[in-house]
Motif scaffolding. Sequence first.
Motif, PDB file in Angstrom:
ATOM      1  N   VAL A  75       0.777  -1.099   0.058  1.00  0.00           N
ATOM      2  CA  VAL A  75      -0.098   0.076   0.089  1.00  0.00           C
ATOM      3  C   VAL A  75       0.911   1.402  -0.069  1.00  0.00           C
ATOM      4  O   VAL A  75       0.629   2.304  -0.667  1.00  0.00           O
ATOM      5  N   ARG A  76       1.972   1.144   0.725  1.00  0.00           N
ATOM      6  CA  ARG A  76       2.696   2.439   0.938  1.00  0.00           C
ATOM      7  C   ARG A  76       4.233   2.036   1.232  1.00  0.00           C
ATOM      8  O   ARG A  76       4.582   1.165   2.109  1.00  0.00           O
ATOM      9  N   VAL A  77       5.390   2.755   0.790  1.00  0.00           N
ATOM     10  CA  VAL A  77       6.715   2.615   1.334  1.00  0.00           C
ATOM     11  C   VAL A  77       7.032   3.744   2.064  1.00  0.00           C
ATOM     12  O   VAL A  77       6.916   4.937   1.419  1.00  0.00           O
ATOM     13  N   ASN A  78       7.238   3.433   3.219  1.00  0.00           N
ATOM     14  CA  ASN A  78       7.858   4.502   4.245  1.00  0.00           C
ATOM     15  C   ASN A  78       9.077   4.651   4.695  1.00  0.00           C
ATOM     16  O   ASN A  78       9.701   3.690   5.068  1.00  0.00           O
ATOM     17  N   LEU A  79       9.768   6.013   4.761  1.00  0.00           N
ATOM     18  CA  LEU A  79      11.144   6.113   5.267  1.00  0.00           C
ATOM     19  C   LEU A  79      10.864   7.449   5.965  1.00  0.00           C
ATOM     20  O   LEU A  79      11.309   8.364   5.291  1.00  0.00           O
ATOM     21  N   ARG A  80      10.332   7.483   7.266  1.00  0.00           N
ATOM     22  CA  ARG A  80      10.283   8.753   7.963  1.00  0.00           C
ATOM     23  C   ARG A  80      11.437   9.197   8.745  1.00  0.00           C
ATOM     24  O   ARG A  80      12.213   8.395   9.120  1.00  0.00           O
ATOM     25  N   PRO A  81      11.654  10.404   9.037  1.00  0.00           N
ATOM     26  CA  PRO A  81      12.845  10.781   9.590  1.00  0.00           C
ATOM     27  C   PRO A  81      12.975   9.988  11.091  1.00  0.00           C
ATOM     28  O   PRO A  81      11.890   9.964  11.833  1.00  0.00           O
ATOM     29  N   GLY A  82      14.094   9.561  11.311  1.00  0.00           N
ATOM     30  CA  GLY A  82      14.421   8.685  12.500  1.00  0.00           C
ATOM     31  C   GLY A  82      14.236   7.093  12.512  1.00  0.00           C
ATOM     32  O   GLY A  82      14.476   6.329  13.226  1.00  0.00           O
ATOM     33  N   ASP A  83      13.459   6.816  11.188  1.00  0.00           N
ATOM     34  CA  ASP A  83      13.286   5.425  10.877  1.00  0.00           C
ATOM     35  C   ASP A  83      14.583   4.673  10.760  1.00  0.00           C
ATOM     36  O   ASP A  83      15.385   5.240  10.004  1.00  0.00           O
ATOM     37  N   PRO A  84      14.839   3.520  11.430  1.00  0.00           N
ATOM     38  CA  PRO A  84      16.079   2.832  11.092  1.00  0.00           C
ATOM     39  C   PRO A  84      16.328   2.088   9.776  1.00  0.00           C
ATOM     40  O   PRO A  84      17.022   1.668   9.273  1.00  0.00           O
ATOM     41  N   TRP A  85      14.856   1.877   8.955  1.00  0.00           N
ATOM     42  CA  TRP A  85      14.924   1.283   7.658  1.00  0.00           C
ATOM     43  C   TRP A  85      13.659   1.290   7.212  1.00  0.00           C
ATOM     44  O   TRP A  85      12.739   2.191   7.963  1.00  0.00           O
ATOM     45  N   VAL A  86      13.195   1.165   5.919  1.00  0.00           N
ATOM     46  CA  VAL A  86      12.099   1.368   5.311  1.00  0.00           C
ATOM     47  C   VAL A  86      11.029   0.286   5.872  1.00  0.00           C
ATOM     48  O   VAL A  86      11.277  -0.752   6.349  1.00  0.00           O
ATOM     49  N   PHE A  87       9.691   0.822   5.979  1.00  0.00           N
ATOM     50  CA  PHE A  87       8.567   0.166   6.367  1.00  0.00           C
ATOM     51  C   PHE A  87       7.519   0.038   5.232  1.00  0.00           C
ATOM     52  O   PHE A  87       7.221   0.922   4.523  1.00  0.00           O
ATOM     53  N   LEU A  88       7.000  -1.167   4.889  1.00  0.00           N
ATOM     54  CA  LEU A  88       6.139  -1.273   3.987  1.00  0.00           C
ATOM     55  C   LEU A  88       4.703  -1.633   4.571  1.00  0.00           C
ATOM     56  O   LEU A  88       4.707  -2.436   5.182  1.00  0.00           O
ATOM     57  N   ASP A  89       3.856  -0.619   4.164  1.00  0.00           N
ATOM     58  CA  ASP A  89       2.484  -0.729   4.623  1.00  0.00           C
ATOM     59  C   ASP A  89       1.759  -1.776   3.853  1.00  0.00           C
ATOM     60  O   ASP A  89       1.835  -1.476   2.524  1.00  0.00           O
ATOM     61  N   LEU A  90       1.182  -2.665   4.278  1.00  0.00           N
ATOM     62  CA  LEU A  90       0.803  -3.789   3.422  1.00  0.00           C
ATOM     63  C   LEU A  90      -0.892  -3.949   3.380  1.00  0.00           C
ATOM     64  O   LEU A  90      -1.459  -3.439   4.400  1.00  0.00           O
ATOM     65  N   SER A  91      -1.533  -4.385   2.431  1.00  0.00           N
ATOM     66  CA  SER A  91      -2.990  -4.348   2.363  1.00  0.00           C
ATOM     67  C   SER A  91      -3.485  -4.956   3.132  1.00  0.00           C
ATOM     68  O   SER A  91      -4.957  -5.019   3.543  1.00  0.00           O
ATOM     69  N   ASP A  92      -2.782  -6.043   4.194  1.00  0.00           N
ATOM     70  CA  ASP A  92      -3.584  -6.794   4.988  1.00  0.00           C
ATOM     71  C   ASP A  92      -3.622  -5.886   6.500  1.00  0.00           C
ATOM     72  O   ASP A  92      -3.976  -6.531   7.473  1.00  0.00           O
ATOM     73  N   GLY A  93      -3.296  -4.594   6.330  1.00  0.00           N
ATOM     74  CA  GLY A  93      -3.217  -3.940   7.720  1.00  0.00           C
ATOM     75  C   GLY A  93      -1.889  -3.911   8.523  1.00  0.00           C
ATOM     76  O   GLY A  93      -1.674  -3.270   9.492  1.00  0.00           O
ATOM     77  N   THR A  94      -0.896  -4.603   8.006  1.00  0.00           N
ATOM     78  CA  THR A  94       0.169  -4.977   8.911  1.00  0.00           C
ATOM     79  C   THR A  94       1.356  -4.098   8.178  1.00  0.00           C
ATOM     80  O   THR A  94       1.167  -3.505   7.010  1.00  0.00           O
ATOM     81  N   SER A  95       2.575  -4.046   8.895  1.00  0.00           N
ATOM     82  CA  SER A  95       3.691  -3.225   8.142  1.00  0.00           C
ATOM     83  C   SER A  95       4.768  -4.306   8.406  1.00  0.00           C
ATOM     84  O   SER A  95       5.211  -4.840   9.200  1.00  0.00           O
ATOM     85  N   LEU A  96       5.717  -4.185   7.164  1.00  0.00           N
ATOM     86  CA  LEU A  96       6.802  -5.106   7.263  1.00  0.00           C
ATOM     87  C   LEU A  96       8.040  -4.355   6.787  1.00  0.00           C
ATOM     88  O   LEU A  96       7.994  -3.407   6.072  1.00  0.00           O
ATOM     89  N   PRO A  97       9.066  -4.546   7.922  1.00  0.00           N
ATOM     90  CA  PRO A  97      10.268  -3.776   7.858  1.00  0.00           C
ATOM     91  C   PRO A  97      11.087  -4.615   6.836  1.00  0.00           C
ATOM     92  O   PRO A  97      11.002  -5.635   6.521  1.00  0.00           O
ATOM     93  N   ALA A  98      11.641  -3.303   5.839  1.00  0.00           N
ATOM     94  CA  ALA A  98      12.625  -3.679   4.890  1.00  0.00           C
ATOM     95  C   ALA A  98      13.814  -3.306   5.189  1.00  0.00           C
ATOM     96  O   ALA A  98      14.252  -2.085   4.720  1.00  0.00           O
ATOM     97  N   LEU A  99      14.895  -3.858   5.889  1.00  0.00           N
ATOM     98  CA  LEU A  99      16.201  -3.761   6.295  1.00  0.00           C
ATOM     99  C   LEU A  99      17.086  -3.690   5.218  1.00  0.00           C
ATOM    100  O   LEU A  99      18.300  -2.931   5.693  1.00  0.00           O
TER     101      LEU A  99
END
Length: 151
Positions: A92-116
């Motif tokens: 759904v979305r690819v996030n890298l916000r200030p202070g995040d240690p890595w990218v997070f992928l927001d998924l269609s099932d409502g979860t978030s997956l870290p992408a190290l």
Amino acid sequence: MSELPTLPVTFRPGRTRAILLAAGLAIFVVITAVALLLDKLGPGERLSFILTGALMFGVLAQLARVRVVADEAGVTVVNIASRRRLAWAEIVRVNLRPGDPWVFLDLSDGTSLPALGIQPGIAKDKAIADARALRALAEARSVQDPEGRQG
């Protein structure tokens, strides 16, 4: 919007990976040299030193294997102890916000997956560019079907 990267593309923290592998190799070499140079050690003790060095190298190599691979069908996220394959429609979305240690992928099932595989630790500018490229790919692919027709 900038031009999309040519698929397949692999995102990985290059500098971090080089440092981890170099440190692992250095640790293994030093521990092995110590094991071989100490006269008072028996064969079993020498072997345990060498195996400890190999274990430490293995742990650092495992940390260095993280990556995000994007291809025509989707994205494969390889983290430290897991691998997950995602279809483009699941992202759904690819996030890298200030202070995040890595990218997070927001998924269609409502979860978030870290992408190290994309982390701003040592190479912040590269991580931001990689996150933007992956975001652009996800946005472009989420509106198309697998044959590339607009949805």
